[in-house]
Enzyme design. Structure first.
Site, PDB file in Angstrom:
ATOM      1  N   PRO A  10     -15.393  31.044 -13.948  1.00 10.34           N
ATOM      2  CA  PRO A  10     -15.153  32.199 -14.799  1.00 10.34           C
ATOM      3  C   PRO A  10     -14.651  31.833 -16.188  1.00 10.34           C
ATOM      4  O   PRO A  10     -13.854  30.919 -16.360  1.00 10.34           O
ATOM      5  CB  PRO A  10     -14.111  33.012 -14.034  1.00 10.34           C
ATOM      6  N   ASN A  11     -15.171  32.576 -17.149  1.00 12.06           N
ATOM      7  CA  ASN A  11     -14.792  32.523 -18.556  1.00 12.06           C
ATOM      8  C   ASN A  11     -15.293  31.283 -19.286  1.00 12.06           C
ATOM      9  O   ASN A  11     -15.121  31.180 -20.500  1.00 12.06           O
ATOM     10  CB  ASN A  11     -13.271  32.669 -18.730  1.00 12.06           C
ATOM     11  N   ARG A  18     -13.123  31.161 -26.854  1.00  7.95           N
ATOM     12  CA  ARG A  18     -11.978  31.508 -26.006  1.00  7.95           C
ATOM     13  C   ARG A  18     -10.861  30.483 -26.190  1.00  7.95           C
ATOM     14  O   ARG A  18     -11.023  29.319 -25.863  1.00  7.95           O
ATOM     15  CB  ARG A  18     -12.405  31.524 -24.534  1.00  7.95           C
ATOM     16  N   TYR A  23      -8.857  25.126 -25.243  1.00  4.90           N
ATOM     17  CA  TYR A  23     -10.122  24.664 -24.667  1.00  4.90           C
ATOM     18  C   TYR A  23     -11.068  24.010 -25.673  1.00  4.90           C
ATOM     19  O   TYR A  23     -12.122  23.511 -25.285  1.00  4.90           O
ATOM     20  CB  TYR A  23     -10.830  25.822 -23.963  1.00  4.90           C
ATOM     21  N   ASN A  74     -15.913  22.828 -12.431  1.00 12.03           N
ATOM     22  CA  ASN A  74     -14.826  23.396 -13.217  1.00 12.03           C
ATOM     23  C   ASN A  74     -14.731  24.838 -12.745  1.00 12.03           C
ATOM     24  O   ASN A  74     -15.477  25.706 -13.202  1.00 12.03           O
ATOM     25  CB  ASN A  74     -15.105  23.308 -14.720  1.00 12.03           C
ATOM     26  N   ALA A  77     -10.055  29.547 -13.332  1.00 13.38           N
ATOM     27  CA  ALA A  77      -8.899  30.144 -12.659  1.00 13.38           C
ATOM     28  C   ALA A  77      -9.034  30.152 -11.136  1.00 13.38           C
ATOM     29  O   ALA A  77      -8.021  30.173 -10.426  1.00 13.38           O
ATOM     30  CB  ALA A  77      -8.667  31.561 -13.165  1.00 13.38           C
ATOM     31  N   GLU A  98     -13.378  17.589  -9.264  1.00 11.62           N
ATOM     32  CA  GLU A  98     -12.767  18.745  -9.915  1.00 11.62           C
ATOM     33  C   GLU A  98     -12.547  18.388 -11.381  1.00 11.62           C
ATOM     34  O   GLU A  98     -12.038  17.317 -11.697  1.00 11.62           O
ATOM     35  CB  GLU A  98     -11.436  19.073  -9.246  1.00 11.62           C
ATOM     36  N   HIS A 100     -11.334  19.846 -15.400  1.00 15.95           N
ATOM     37  CA  HIS A 100     -10.717  20.846 -16.283  1.00 15.95           C
ATOM     38  C   HIS A 100     -10.662  20.303 -17.694  1.00 15.95           C
ATOM     39  O   HIS A 100     -10.386  19.112 -17.899  1.00 15.95           O
ATOM     40  CB  HIS A 100      -9.298  21.190 -15.822  1.00 15.95           C
ATOM     41  N   ARG A 107       0.581  22.575 -17.849  1.00 12.53           N
ATOM     42  CA  ARG A 107       0.541  23.994 -18.212  1.00 12.53           C
ATOM     43  C   ARG A 107       1.461  24.802 -17.309  1.00 12.53           C
ATOM     44  O   ARG A 107       2.340  24.270 -16.661  1.00 12.53           O
ATOM     45  CB  ARG A 107      -0.912  24.480 -18.167  1.00 12.53           C
TER      46      ARG A 107
END
Length: 147
Positions: A10-11, A18, A23, A74, A77, A98, A100, A107
């Site tokens: 998502p996103n 964004r 990012y 990726n 969320a 995985e 990111h 974070r």
């Protein structure tokens, strides 16, 4: 030919606009182009999928079984919430990295929890778009692929 699926959650379709301070300015298309160049260098077949829907991501993981040799995910969320994605990876037994863009461990506390990490062969985070070619190299090595 060894085939890798790069699956974006998502996103990630909003990359480049964004929260660029978190990012970066690269778009998802920029990242796909970077990965395609790296895959060519490594003699890998590559496919890309993106969805904002958890169920669609699970479907892509299921469909990868028998089609792709590895997965770079990726999950955005969903990393921090999705037992369904964790179960899909575990059930299909597809070697998964995985990924990111940001360092999730630096974070907010809720972002430091990863369900995906529990079933992934490894995790790459915090290197921005450069993490994608790193993930391709790492997964190719894990799969015993020689260019």
């Amino acid at each position: 030919m060894t085939s890798i699926l790069i699956l974006s959650g998502p996103n990630l379709n909003l990359l480049g606009t964004r929260q660029p301070e978190v990012y970066g300015h690269a778009t998802l298309a920029d990242i796909e182009a970077m990965c395609a160049a790296k895959a060519k260098e490594l003699s890998l077949a590559l496919a890309f999928e993106q969805s904002n829907s958890e169920g669609a991501l699970v479907d892509h993981i299921h469909a990868a079984r028998g089609t792709h040799d590895g997965l770079i995910l990726n999950a955005g969320a969903y990393t921090h919430t999705s037992i369904a994605l964790m179960d899909a990876i575990s059930s299909t037994e597809i070697p998964t990295i995985e990924l990111h863009l940001s360092n999730i461990h630096a974070r907010e506390p809720f972002r430091q929890q990863s369900y995906i990490a529990k079933v992934a062969v490894g995790q790459i985070c915090g290197f921005g778009p450069a993490g994608y070619p790193l993930a391709l190299e790492a997964l190719a090595t894990h799969l015993g692929h020689a260019a």
